[in-house]
Write a protein that holds these residues in place. Structure first.
Motif, PDB file in Angstrom:
ATOM      1  N   THR A 300       0.820  -1.219   0.000  1.00 53.75           N
ATOM      2  CA  THR A 300       0.000   0.000   0.000  1.00 53.75           C
ATOM      3  C   THR A 300       0.855   1.270   0.000  1.00 53.75           C
ATOM      4  O   THR A 300       0.388   2.322   0.418  1.00 53.75           O
ATOM      5  CB  THR A 300      -0.930   0.019   1.225  1.00 53.75           C
ATOM      6  OG1 THR A 300      -0.143  -0.043   2.431  1.00 53.75           O
ATOM      7  CG2 THR A 300      -1.894  -1.164   1.202  1.00 53.75           C
ATOM      8  N   MET A 301       2.074   1.171  -0.474  1.00 53.70           N
ATOM      9  CA  MET A 301       2.971   2.324  -0.472  1.00 53.70           C
ATOM     10  C   MET A 301       2.435   3.428  -1.389  1.00 53.70           C
ATOM     11  O   MET A 301       1.673   3.159  -2.320  1.00 53.70           O
ATOM     12  CB  MET A 301       4.371   1.900  -0.921  1.00 53.70           C
ATOM     13  CG  MET A 301       4.465   1.513  -2.384  1.00 53.70           C
ATOM     14  SD  MET A 301       6.126   0.973  -2.866  1.00 53.70           S
ATOM     15  CE  MET A 301       6.198  -0.633  -2.053  1.00 53.70           C
ATOM     16  N   PRO A 302       2.813   4.682  -1.134  1.00 46.48           N
ATOM     17  CA  PRO A 302       2.368   5.789  -1.985  1.00 46.48           C
ATOM     18  C   PRO A 302       2.773   5.576  -3.448  1.00 46.48           C
ATOM     19  O   PRO A 302       3.812   4.961  -3.736  1.00 46.48           O
ATOM     20  CB  PRO A 302       3.094   7.006  -1.387  1.00 46.48           C
ATOM     21  CG  PRO A 302       3.389   6.616   0.020  1.00 46.48           C
ATOM     22  CD  PRO A 302       3.636   5.143  -0.008  1.00 46.48           C
ATOM     23  N   SER A 303       1.978   6.090  -4.366  1.00 41.92           N
ATOM     24  CA  SER A 303       2.236   5.869  -5.789  1.00 41.92           C
ATOM     25  C   SER A 303       3.569   6.469  -6.226  1.00 41.92           C
ATOM     26  O   SER A 303       4.260   5.904  -7.074  1.00 41.92           O
ATOM     27  CB  SER A 303       1.096   6.458  -6.632  1.00 41.92           C
ATOM     28  OG  SER A 303       0.977   7.848  -6.429  1.00 41.92           O
ATOM     29  N   ALA A 304       3.951   7.612  -5.654  1.00 45.93           N
ATOM     30  CA  ALA A 304       5.251   8.196  -5.997  1.00 45.93           C
ATOM     31  C   ALA A 304       6.382   7.247  -5.650  1.00 45.93           C
ATOM     32  O   ALA A 304       7.385   7.162  -6.359  1.00 45.93           O
ATOM     33  CB  ALA A 304       5.438   9.530  -5.273  1.00 45.93           C
ATOM     34  N   ARG A 380      13.051  16.378 -11.790  1.00 45.36           N
ATOM     35  CA  ARG A 380      13.120  15.185 -12.613  1.00 45.36           C
ATOM     36  C   ARG A 380      14.169  15.322 -13.713  1.00 45.36           C
ATOM     37  O   ARG A 380      14.959  14.400 -13.940  1.00 45.36           O
ATOM     38  CB  ARG A 380      11.747  14.872 -13.217  1.00 45.36           C
ATOM     39  CG  ARG A 380      10.731  14.397 -12.185  1.00 45.36           C
ATOM     40  CD  ARG A 380       9.427  13.997 -12.842  1.00 45.36           C
ATOM     41  NE  ARG A 380       8.824  15.130 -13.543  1.00 45.36           N
ATOM     42  CZ  ARG A 380       7.735  15.043 -14.289  1.00 45.36           C
ATOM     43  NH1 ARG A 380       7.143  13.877 -14.457  1.00 45.36           N
ATOM     44  NH2 ARG A 380       7.230  16.113 -14.871  1.00 45.36           N
ATOM     45  N   ILE A 381      14.186  16.457 -14.386  1.00 46.23           N
ATOM     46  CA  ILE A 381      15.178  16.655 -15.443  1.00 46.23           C
ATOM     47  C   ILE A 381      16.584  16.668 -14.861  1.00 46.23           C
ATOM     48  O   ILE A 381      17.518  16.092 -15.422  1.00 46.23           O
ATOM     49  CB  ILE A 381      14.895  17.958 -16.212  1.00 46.23           C
ATOM     50  CG1 ILE A 381      13.584  17.827 -16.997  1.00 46.23           C
ATOM     51  CG2 ILE A 381      16.047  18.303 -17.152  1.00 46.23           C
ATOM     52  CD1 ILE A 381      13.178  19.085 -17.727  1.00 46.23           C
ATOM     53  N   ALA A 426      14.304  13.487  -1.857  1.00 44.29           N
ATOM     54  CA  ALA A 426      13.610  14.771  -1.889  1.00 44.29           C
ATOM     55  C   ALA A 426      12.254  14.635  -2.572  1.00 44.29           C
ATOM     56  O   ALA A 426      11.271  15.247  -2.160  1.00 44.29           O
ATOM     57  CB  ALA A 426      14.473  15.803  -2.620  1.00 44.29           C
ATOM     58  N   MET A 427      12.187  13.828  -3.627  1.00 46.31           N
ATOM     59  CA  MET A 427      10.916  13.593  -4.317  1.00 46.31           C
ATOM     60  C   MET A 427       9.940  12.820  -3.437  1.00 46.31           C
ATOM     61  O   MET A 427       8.729  12.986  -3.524  1.00 46.31           O
ATOM     62  CB  MET A 427      11.153  12.836  -5.631  1.00 46.31           C
ATOM     63  CG  MET A 427      11.729  13.689  -6.747  1.00 46.31           C
ATOM     64  SD  MET A 427      11.832  12.813  -8.345  1.00 46.31           S
ATOM     65  CE  MET A 427      13.523  12.221  -8.309  1.00 46.31           C
ATOM     66  N   LEU A 428      10.465  11.951  -2.590  1.00 41.95           N
ATOM     67  CA  LEU A 428       9.614  11.053  -1.816  1.00 41.95           C
ATOM     68  C   LEU A 428       9.176  11.615  -0.466  1.00 41.95           C
ATOM     69  O   LEU A 428       8.050  11.377  -0.019  1.00 41.95           O
ATOM     70  CB  LEU A 428      10.359   9.730  -1.592  1.00 41.95           C
ATOM     71  CG  LEU A 428       9.649   8.654  -0.765  1.00 41.95           C
ATOM     72  CD1 LEU A 428       8.393   8.163  -1.487  1.00 41.95           C
ATOM     73  CD2 LEU A 428      10.587   7.501  -0.467  1.00 41.95           C
ATOM     74  N   LYS A 493       5.344  10.980 -11.060  1.00 41.22           N
ATOM     75  CA  LYS A 493       4.393  12.077 -10.893  1.00 41.22           C
ATOM     76  C   LYS A 493       4.527  12.622  -9.469  1.00 41.22           C
ATOM     77  O   LYS A 493       4.262  11.917  -8.500  1.00 41.22           O
ATOM     78  CB  LYS A 493       2.973  11.600 -11.141  1.00 41.22           C
ATOM     79  CG  LYS A 493       2.739  11.149 -12.586  1.00 41.22           C
ATOM     80  CD  LYS A 493       1.305  10.677 -12.790  1.00 41.22           C
ATOM     81  CE  LYS A 493       1.088  10.211 -14.221  1.00 41.22           C
ATOM     82  NZ  LYS A 493      -0.306   9.717 -14.434  1.00 41.22           N
ATOM     83  N   LEU A 494       4.959  13.839  -9.396  1.00 35.52           N
ATOM     84  CA  LEU A 494       5.238  14.451  -8.091  1.00 35.52           C
ATOM     85  C   LEU A 494       3.976  15.059  -7.514  1.00 35.52           C
ATOM     86  O   LEU A 494       3.800  16.273  -7.468  1.00 35.52           O
ATOM     87  CB  LEU A 494       6.337  15.492  -8.222  1.00 35.52           C
ATOM     88  CG  LEU A 494       7.666  14.954  -8.765  1.00 35.52           C
ATOM     89  CD1 LEU A 494       8.678  16.068  -8.882  1.00 35.52           C
ATOM     90  CD2 LEU A 494       8.197  13.840  -7.871  1.00 35.52           C
TER      91      LEU A 494
END
Length: 497
Positions: A300-304, A380-381, A426-428, A493-494
């Protein structure tokens, strides 16, 4: 319940909180740069090295989610995360003292297992500590500072055998089956340095109580125990993973294939068994325990986190290929020797230590540049660009003949390494609740460990049957994997969940 923002910490408070990571990286870098050398010195063949290295990722796979879950539930005199720093550092220091004195190959393999387990106990809560203690706007600084310390610690640690041999006239050669003194002394120094740095963090850093963390998240400290968990359908994935695992084991046995492939089959069977236990617990409503909680959170982890899994998978496959095979690649391809007792081999192995130190040094500098890249191009880039730089660097080993020029690709490796250590986190981090910060950071480690286990299983076979056992091509494969990681970043997708 209204959220209460975490107060900002001063730069030096963040510095103290992250300093212990430099000590951990000191031990980790000594392990990465020298363990293959120790294995070869004690009699390992090139195609045996990946399976010997399997201890490192396997222990991380087991230890990190357990320690993450336990640290989420811990609160005592030393706080929440710091008890694991404290005891893990003591065991890691002892392991660093013992490792270079291993009398046989299998003792060294066992010590790698112990050393990596204790490093993971110490390291795992550090990522969660940044999320615990810092407000969102300071987390990028916290992770960047960790990356900086990783780079600085690894520079010194990776170059220590070379420095001891060339600056202090410590012998870097020894009789067959004996670890050179330069490697032994480097491990002793590393053990002391790790202990001092980690203890500095333990005794200079304060932590928020569970009640304070719950207030920051705008919820009750007891809310997790009261939440209703949705039933998970384990049957499908359990059946598929178990069937594929059994099939692999049967094919390997029936066709007498290489033993490394058993690792793939056994891993899939083990995953099926874990799901079977979780299914039984769920059916009998025995779900209020750590085992079920970890398995439930995996599904059930977050989609990101699921999207970042592919980025991590390809990135860490590349890194593991580099760590396993750079010594063998450089000594055989650039120094033209397979004799581990020769001066040429040991000079080449020492130069690999310098190269590893260099890429970590460039990573420390990159940690200061990457935030500017993120601001200019987006996260992301920026991460994709850094992974492509790493890809070009690894592939270039095939075309560079003069070993002194191998310093140039270390710039690209440094940017990739600094980016991997910071931008995915950082994204997570903003998607994770404080009450599960530790366990989710531990689960995130799965996507670091699984590619390492896969690399340990198949890289030796790919080299044996596809490239005539030439380790230089493992680095080329690593470069291709970095490119795939860069492509995978575009799918992330952030969106805060």
């Amino acid at each position: 319940m209204n959220n209460i923002e975490r107060p900002n910490l001063s730069f030096w408070q963040i510095w103290n909180m992250c300093l212990g990571f430099m000590g951990i990286q000191f031990g980790f870098a000594l392990q990465n740069a020298n363990v293959s050398r120790i294995f070869q010195t004690l009699g390992a063949n090139i195609d045996d090295i990946p399976i010997l290295w399997v201890a490192a990722p396997l222990t991380g796979l087991i230890v990190q989610p357990i320690i993450g879950y336990m640290s989420d539930k811990t609160w005592g005199r030393l706080g929440r995360r710091r008890p694991y720093f404290f005891y893990g550092a003591i065991v890691t220091t002892a392991a660093l003292f013992v490792m270079p004195n291993s009398p046989t190959l299998w003792v060294a393999a066992g010590m790698l297992w112990i050393m990596d387990a204790s490093i993971n106990v110490t390291m795992e809560p550090f990522r969660a500590l940044v999320g615990d203690n810092l407000p969102n706007k300071q987390r990028a600084l916290g992770y960047s500072l960790q990356s900086f310390f990783i780079g600085v610690g690894a520079v010194v640690a990776s170059s220590l055998p070379w420095v001891l041999a060339n600056w202090f006239d410590v012998s870097n050669t020894a009789s067959a089956g004996v670890i050179p003194e330069s490697v032994q002394y480097a491990f002793y120094i590393g053990g002391v340095f790790l202990l001092v740095c980690v203890m500095w963090t333990v005794f200079t850093t304060k932590e928020y109580s569970p009640e304070e963390l719950a207030a920051f998240d705008g919820e009750s400290a007891q809310s997790e125990t009261e939440e209703t968990k949705t039933a998970i359908n384990f049957t499908r994935t359990m059946t598929i993973s178990g069937a594929v695992g059994v099939a692999i084991i049967a094919i390997v046995t029936g066709m007498s294939l290489e033993k490394e492939l058993y690792l793939l089959g056994a891993g899939l069977v083990a995953f099926a068994l874990l799901q079977g236990i979780a299914l039984w617990q769920q059916s009998n409503q025995h779900t209020k325990n750590g085992f079920y909680a970890v398995v439930y959170d995996v599904f059930t982890m977050p989609s990101a986190m699921r999207q970042l899994a592919w980025v991590q998978f390809f990135s860490w496959f590349s890194l593991f290929a580099m760590w396993i095979y750079t010594t063998a690649a450089v000594t055989s391809y650039h120094y033209d020797t397979l004799d581990v007792t020769s001066k040429a081999y040991n000079d080449g192995a020492d130069w690999v230590g310098v190269l590893f130190a260099a890429y970590n040094g460039f990573a420390a500098l990159a940690a200061l540049i990457i935030p500017v890249m993120v601001k200019r191009f987006g996260i992301r880039i920026a991460h994709a660009v850094n992974l492509v730089l790493g890809a070009a660097a690894l592939v270039s080993f095939l075309f560079i003949k003069d070993p002194s020029w191998l310093m140039l690709p270390m710039v690209g490796i440094g940017f990739a390494w600094a980016s991997i250590l910071s931008l995915p986190y950082a994204m997570l981090s903003s998607t994770l609740p404080s009450k599960k910060m530790g366990v989710y950071m531990g689960i995130f480690n799965f996507f670091i460990v699984i590619p390492q286990l896969l690399a340990a299983s198949i890289l030796g076979l790919i080299l044996k049957y596809g490239f005539d056992n030439q380790p230089i091509f493992a680095l080329v494969i690593g470069g291709i994997s970095f490119v795939l990681g860069a492509i995978a970043v575009s799918r992330v997708k952030l969106v805060k969940e």
